[in-house]
Design an enzyme around this catalytic site. Structure first.
Site, PDB file in Angstrom:
ATOM      1  N   SER A   1       5.096   4.599  -4.228  1.00  0.00           N
ATOM      2  CA  SER A   1       5.079   3.404  -3.775  1.00  0.00           C
ATOM      3  C   SER A   1       7.334   3.483  -3.130  1.00  0.00           C
ATOM      4  O   SER A   1       7.126   4.357  -2.883  1.00  0.00           O
ATOM      5  CB  SER A   1       5.015   2.150  -4.420  1.00  0.00           C
ATOM      6  OG  SER A   1       5.229   1.018  -3.741  1.00  0.00           O
TER       7      SER A   1
ATOM      8  N   ASP B   1      -3.403  -0.114   3.786  1.00  0.00           N
ATOM      9  CA  ASP B   1      -2.349  -0.169   2.687  1.00  0.00           C
ATOM     10  C   ASP B   1      -0.949  -0.911   4.413  1.00  0.00           C
ATOM     11  O   ASP B   1      -1.355   0.082   4.905  1.00  0.00           O
ATOM     12  CB  ASP B   1      -1.807   1.395   2.079  1.00  0.00           C
ATOM     13  CG  ASP B   1       0.106   1.377   1.175  1.00  0.00           C
ATOM     14  OD1 ASP B   1       0.638  -0.122   1.194  1.00  0.00           O
ATOM     15  OD2 ASP B   1      -0.016   2.722   1.172  1.00  0.00           O
TER      16      ASP B   1
ATOM     17  N   HIS C   1      -3.467   0.340  -1.523  1.00  0.00           N
ATOM     18  CA  HIS C   1      -2.076   0.271  -2.405  1.00  0.00           C
ATOM     19  C   HIS C   1      -1.746   0.313  -3.995  1.00  0.00           C
ATOM     20  O   HIS C   1      -2.901  -0.858  -3.950  1.00  0.00           O
ATOM     21  CB  HIS C   1      -0.973   0.034  -1.327  1.00  0.00           C
ATOM     22  CG  HIS C   1       0.499   0.131  -1.648  1.00  0.00           C
ATOM     23  ND1 HIS C   1       1.203   1.026  -0.755  1.00  0.00           N
ATOM     24  CD2 HIS C   1       1.440  -0.229  -3.393  1.00  0.00           C
ATOM     25  CE1 HIS C   1       2.336   1.486  -2.020  1.00  0.00           C
ATOM     26  NE2 HIS C   1       2.781   0.466  -2.853  1.00  0.00           N
TER      27      HIS C   1
END
Ligand SMILES: *[C@@H]1O[C@H](CO)[C@@H](O)[C@H](O)[C@H]1NC(C)=O
Ligand SMILES: *[C@@H]1O[C@H](CO)[C@@H](O)[C@H](O)[C@H]1NC(C)=O
Ligand SMILES: *[C@@H]1O[C@H](CO)[C@@H](O)[C@H](O)[C@H]1NC(C)=O
Length: 412
Positions: free
Chosen positions: A192, A352, A382
């Site tokens: 991320s 995501d 995600h």
């Protein structure tokens, strides 16, 4: 009286069912578990909103404190020596496999950058600690988990610069020797926002004059790679998807750059670009860089250059400059700056908002001749890699983790 209680009970049940139920796509496995997990996260988020509303503590402050609960003390075990050190003033948690007696072989190393939108998280969070131990054990590698400073207390470029300082310090021949690390087998990795930092660091290292040590690989797990277009097809398709709804991702981006709420509102409207950043939109043109299957249902229109409030407030100030900075948005560099990058592993998830950031980078890196392994999870969401601890443990997490470790084993 009894009827009243029954009505109240039914009302409460349907209210909580309404609260829990979310239209999660059918092809996501363990749907109900994900729904419940997401309810938990949404409740925390509402709590943080409420706290900000009544003036107790701001949203990110509350979320940060909540994530601290997941922290554990870094302790050595039978196989791994865990220590906390400072590298050029920045804290790192170091995982070193204990030497087998008589074995002085040089080891591989991975610099790991945790996720959390540059605002949350820590290398001490349980799931990151677990991941570091697993990779250290399976690869007999040294893991360096960087405790970079966080926004909004430290806006861009502070988190990035902390990471860069650690990497520069570590990549010295003398320092590597101290930890028995092979200078030819070092990777940077992160998930991320950590994937964002990893990609940015890999690019900036290429600008160093005559480096003695270079990275061998970069492994990016559902990375954030650009802030110019917050309406890519994946942002549109997944705006209400669990764990990272669009609002939260936009919030992370805006807090990374500034505490000015007007910038958040401009980003929400995708009208935050300025003339400088909009000249870079060609690098994040999803109509050009996504496979047709991903964009055919959507009509491309370039994000507007901010008008009115946004345009006036951010014409020349800090966040405007950060927007066009590739250290924040690694997709914003020309092909020539991608050509010499180390080979890459890029993990993307269908459900995501960041899916298209990752896929566009795959396209652009490959076009520039960089070797890329792209692992796309059709039923992925995600943050999936972090759900290792019961009751929030998912089958997909284990698949992701073993594929990631396998790639590192074979490519580092
Ligand atoms: C663990 O690390 C500490 C500090 O670097 C060191 O003193 C100790 O010898 C190490 N232990 C092993 C078993 O490697
Ligand atoms: C984006 O790409 C399409 C072709 O795929 C092109 O028509 C359009 O002009 C491009 N827009 C920008 C802003 O680069
Ligand atoms: C895209 O444009 C076409 C033709 O103008 C239109 O029929 C279609 O509804 C548009 N799709 C979306 C998702 O806006």
């Amino acid at each position: 009286m009894r009827l009243g209680s029954i009505i109240l009970f039914v009302a409460l049940c349907s209210l909580s069912a309404y609260y829990v139920y979310e239209p999660i796509p059918e092809d996501i496995e363990e749907r109900w578990k994900l729904m419940l997990t997401n309810t938990f996260f949404r409740s925390l988020s509402h709590l943080a909103d409420l706290s900000e509303l009544v003036g107790l503590k701001d949203y990110m402050g509350v979320m940060y404190i909540i994530t601290l609960i997941e922290n554990i003390a870094p302790v050595s075990d039978e196989h791994i020596n865990v220590t906390v050190e400072k590298f050029d003033g920045v804290e790192v948690v170091l995982y070193q496999p204990k030497h087998q007696s008589g074995n002085t072989e040089l080891r591989r190393a991975i610099i790991y950058l945790h996720g959390g939108g540059w605002c949350l998280g820590s290398s001490r969070m349980g799931p990151y600690d677990l991941l570091a131990r697993k990779v250290a054990t399976e690869l007999n590698a040294v893991i360096l988990s960087v405790e970079y400073r966080l926004a909004p207390a430290h806006h861009f470029p502070v988190p990035y610069e902390d990471v860069y300082r650690v990497v520069k310090h570590f990549l010295q021949i003398g320092v590597l020797a101290q930890f028995s690390v092979d200078p030819g087998r070092i990777a940077v990795s992160g998930d991320s926002a950590g994937g964002n930092l990893a990609a940015a660091v890999s690019q900036q290292l290429l600008k160093e004059p005559a480096p003695k040590v270079q990275l061998k690989a970069q492994a990016l797990i559902y990375p954030v790679l650009q802030a110019l277009d917050l309406n890519t097809p994946s942002y549109q398709q997944n705006q209400d998807m669990p764990i990272l709804p669009r609002t939260l991702m936009v919030r992370f981006w805006s807090e990374y750059f500034t505490s000015d709420k007007a910038f958040f509102r401009a980003m929400m409207a995708n009208a935050h670009n300025n003339p400088e950043s909009s000249s870079l939109l060609k690098f994040v043109n999803w109509s050009a860089f996504l496979p047709e299957t991903y964009h055919r249902k959507y009509n491309y229109s370039a994000p507007a250059v901010g008008q009115g409030e946004a345009g006036q407030a951010f014409g020349t100030s800090g966040p405007s400059q950060s927007l066009a900075d590739p250290r924040a948005s690694p997709l914003l560099v020309p092909d020539a700056a991608l050509r010499s990058l180390p080979k890459a592993y890029i993990l993307t998830c269908e459900y995501d908002v960041l899916r298209d950031d990752g896929i566009m980078y795959v396209t652009r890196l490959r076009a520039a001749g960089v070797e890329v392994t792209h692992e796309h999870y059709d039923s992925g969401f995600h943050g999936a890699l972090m759900f290792t601890v019961w009751p929030m443990d998912f089958l997909i997490t284990h698949r992701m983790m073993s594929n990631y470790v396998k790639w590192l084993k074979e490519n580092l």
